[in-house]
Design a protein around this motif. Structure first.
Motif, PDB file in Angstrom:
ATOM      1  N   LEU A   1     -11.307   0.782  -6.909  1.00 43.54           N
ATOM      2  CA  LEU A   1     -11.902  -0.452  -6.146  1.00 43.54           C
ATOM      3  C   LEU A   1     -11.629  -1.404  -5.208  1.00 43.54           C
ATOM      4  CD1 LEU A   1     -12.499  -1.412  -9.830  1.00 43.54           C
ATOM      5  CD2 LEU A   1     -13.617  -0.257  -8.656  1.00 43.54           C
ATOM      6  N   ALA A   2     -10.137  -0.842  -4.996  1.00 42.95           N
ATOM      7  CA  ALA A   2      -9.666  -2.050  -3.740  1.00 42.95           C
ATOM      8  C   ALA A   2     -10.290  -1.538  -2.469  1.00 42.95           C
ATOM      9  CB  ALA A   2      -8.444  -1.784  -3.709  1.00 42.95           C
TER      10      ALA A   2
ATOM     11  N   LEU B   1       5.145   0.049  -3.586  1.00 45.58           N
ATOM     12  CA  LEU B   1       3.616   0.198  -2.366  1.00 45.58           C
ATOM     13  C   LEU B   1       4.660  -0.505  -1.114  1.00 45.58           C
ATOM     14  CD1 LEU B   1       0.556   0.834  -2.100  1.00 45.58           C
ATOM     15  CD2 LEU B   1      -0.004  -1.106  -2.582  1.00 45.58           C
ATOM     16  N   GLY B   2       5.326  -1.292  -1.111  1.00 44.24           N
ATOM     17  CA  GLY B   2       5.015  -2.299  -0.059  1.00 44.24           C
ATOM     18  C   GLY B   2       4.816  -2.927   0.729  1.00 44.24           C
ATOM     19  N   LYS B   3       4.762  -2.450   2.159  1.00 42.43           N
ATOM     20  CA  LYS B   3       3.583  -2.810   2.412  1.00 42.43           C
ATOM     21  C   LYS B   3       2.546  -1.738   3.181  1.00 42.43           C
ATOM     22  CE  LYS B   3       6.331  -6.087   5.197  1.00 42.43           C
ATOM     23  NZ  LYS B   3       5.786  -8.152   5.601  1.00 42.43           N
ATOM     24  N   ASP B   4       2.663  -1.265   2.974  1.00 44.54           N
ATOM     25  CA  ASP B   4       2.141   0.400   2.776  1.00 44.54           C
ATOM     26  C   ASP B   4       0.959   0.068   1.971  1.00 44.54           C
ATOM     27  OD1 ASP B   4       3.858   1.823   4.110  1.00 44.54           O
ATOM     28  OD2 ASP B   4       5.008   2.670   2.501  1.00 44.54           O
ATOM     29  N   LYS B   5      -0.132   1.102   2.785  1.00 48.37           N
ATOM     30  CA  LYS B   5      -1.485   0.941   1.568  1.00 48.37           C
ATOM     31  C   LYS B   5      -1.409   2.247   0.562  1.00 48.37           C
ATOM     32  CE  LYS B   5      -4.249   0.090   5.696  1.00 48.37           C
ATOM     33  NZ  LYS B   5      -5.173  -1.371   5.322  1.00 48.37           N
ATOM     34  N   PHE B   6      -3.019   1.893  -0.106  1.00 53.25           N
ATOM     35  CA  PHE B   6      -2.770   3.166  -1.863  1.00 53.25           C
ATOM     36  C   PHE B   6      -2.848   4.063  -0.974  1.00 53.25           C
ATOM     37  CE2 PHE B   6      -3.987   4.101  -5.900  1.00 53.25           C
ATOM     38  CZ  PHE B   6      -2.872   3.612  -6.560  1.00 53.25           C
ATOM     39  N   GLU B   7      -2.461   5.499  -1.454  1.00 54.49           N
ATOM     40  CA  GLU B   7      -3.367   6.688  -0.614  1.00 54.49           C
ATOM     41  C   GLU B   7      -3.473   7.377  -2.186  1.00 54.49           C
ATOM     42  OE1 GLU B   7      -1.541  10.631   1.214  1.00 54.49           O
ATOM     43  OE2 GLU B   7      -1.845   8.857   2.517  1.00 54.49           O
ATOM     44  N   LEU B   8      -4.586   7.675  -2.722  1.00 51.74           N
ATOM     45  CA  LEU B   8      -5.025   8.415  -3.980  1.00 51.74           C
ATOM     46  C   LEU B   8      -5.637   9.601  -3.830  1.00 51.74           C
ATOM     47  CD1 LEU B   8      -5.786   8.632  -7.390  1.00 51.74           C
ATOM     48  CD2 LEU B   8      -8.098   6.974  -6.280  1.00 51.74           C
TER      49      LEU B   8
ATOM     50  N   SER C   1     -11.692  13.657  -0.152  1.00 51.97           N
ATOM     51  CA  SER C   1     -10.293  14.362  -1.172  1.00 51.97           C
ATOM     52  C   SER C   1      -8.990  13.018  -0.677  1.00 51.97           C
ATOM     53  CB  SER C   1     -10.107  15.564  -0.865  1.00 51.97           C
ATOM     54  OG  SER C   1      -9.434  15.294  -0.008  1.00 51.97           O
ATOM     55  N   LYS C   2      -9.304  12.684   0.080  1.00 48.97           N
ATOM     56  CA  LYS C   2      -8.459  11.281   0.317  1.00 48.97           C
ATOM     57  C   LYS C   2      -8.535   9.170   0.426  1.00 48.97           C
ATOM     58  CE  LYS C   2      -4.428  12.093   2.322  1.00 48.97           C
ATOM     59  NZ  LYS C   2      -3.793  12.479   3.299  1.00 48.97           N
ATOM     60  N   ILE C   3      -8.584   8.655  -0.754  1.00 53.56           N
ATOM     61  CA  ILE C   3      -9.061   7.622  -0.443  1.00 53.56           C
ATOM     62  C   ILE C   3      -7.599   6.538  -0.530  1.00 53.56           C
ATOM     63  CG2 ILE C   3      -9.619   6.217  -2.445  1.00 53.56           C
ATOM     64  CD1 ILE C   3     -10.957   8.357  -3.933  1.00 53.56           C
ATOM     65  N   ILE C   4      -7.841   6.246   0.719  1.00 56.83           N
ATOM     66  CA  ILE C   4      -7.026   5.080   1.579  1.00 56.83           C
ATOM     67  C   ILE C   4      -7.397   3.415   1.390  1.00 56.83           C
ATOM     68  CG2 ILE C   4      -5.351   4.499   3.106  1.00 56.83           C
ATOM     69  CD1 ILE C   4      -5.528   7.142   3.846  1.00 56.83           C
ATOM     70  N   SER C   5      -6.243   2.437   0.544  1.00 52.37           N
ATOM     71  CA  SER C   5      -7.137   1.435   0.152  1.00 52.37           C
ATOM     72  C   SER C   5      -5.434   0.429  -0.194  1.00 52.37           C
ATOM     73  CB  SER C   5      -7.545   0.785  -1.113  1.00 52.37           C
ATOM     74  OG  SER C   5      -7.192   1.183  -2.489  1.00 52.37           O
ATOM     75  N   LYS C   6      -5.986  -0.990  -0.664  1.00 50.95           N
ATOM     76  CA  LYS C   6      -4.833  -1.591  -0.497  1.00 50.95           C
ATOM     77  C   LYS C   6      -4.984  -3.507  -1.703  1.00 50.95           C
ATOM     78  CE  LYS C   6      -0.819  -3.916   0.995  1.00 50.95           C
ATOM     79  NZ  LYS C   6       0.649  -3.273   1.051  1.00 50.95           N
ATOM     80  N   PRO C   7      -4.402  -2.968  -2.655  1.00 51.78           N
ATOM     81  CA  PRO C   7      -5.163  -4.014  -3.367  1.00 51.78           C
ATOM     82  C   PRO C   7      -4.564  -5.645  -2.909  1.00 51.78           C
ATOM     83  CG  PRO C   7      -3.060  -2.792  -4.405  1.00 51.78           C
ATOM     84  CD  PRO C   7      -4.325  -2.097  -3.902  1.00 51.78           C
TER      85      PRO C   7
END
Length: 125
Positions: A48-49, A71-78, A86-92
């Protein structure tokens, strides 16, 4: 019956569908609150992010603090094996244990076991 040539009803339906998708693509001011910190909540938050302001809230022990620190300052990688993307990158927008964030939410998703629903309802009231 027409199969979809120019000027046909089918063509008009396709145009309406594409116009609707384009309009939906502009809607990013919706805030989604994902309740929980387990696998399901993390996957939903990551998905969703990519499109909405998404806040994760967990009241279980120090789960929110641990997730936020990891997670820190990094983006979320799914990573989604076998999917066309195949790879979703987001940041809540946030990961917290503060129930007051519910006031910002347009949508609340309970991604926790049913026995935990009551705690969320009580803290959001």
């Amino acid at each position: 019956a027409s199969v979809g040539g120019p000027g046909s009803g089918t063509q008009n339906l396709r145009s309406e569908r594409f116009a609707s998708r384009a309009a939906m693509g502009d809607v990013t001011d919706c805030c989604v609150l994902v309740c929980g910190g387990g696998n399901g909540a993390q996957v939903v938050t990551g998905l969703l992010a990519t499109r909405y302001k998404t806040i994760a809230v967990s009241f279980f022990a120090d789960e929110a603090a641990k997730w936020k620190a990891a997670l820190g300052k990094d983006k979320f990688e799914l990573t989604v094996e076998g999917a066309s993307v195949s790879k979703i990158i987001s940041k809540p927008a946030d990961i917290t244990n503060d129930p007051s964030v519910a006031a910002q939410a347009d949508v609340i998703i309970l991604a926790v076991p049913s026995f935990a629903h009551g705690e969320y309802f009580e803290k959001f009231a």
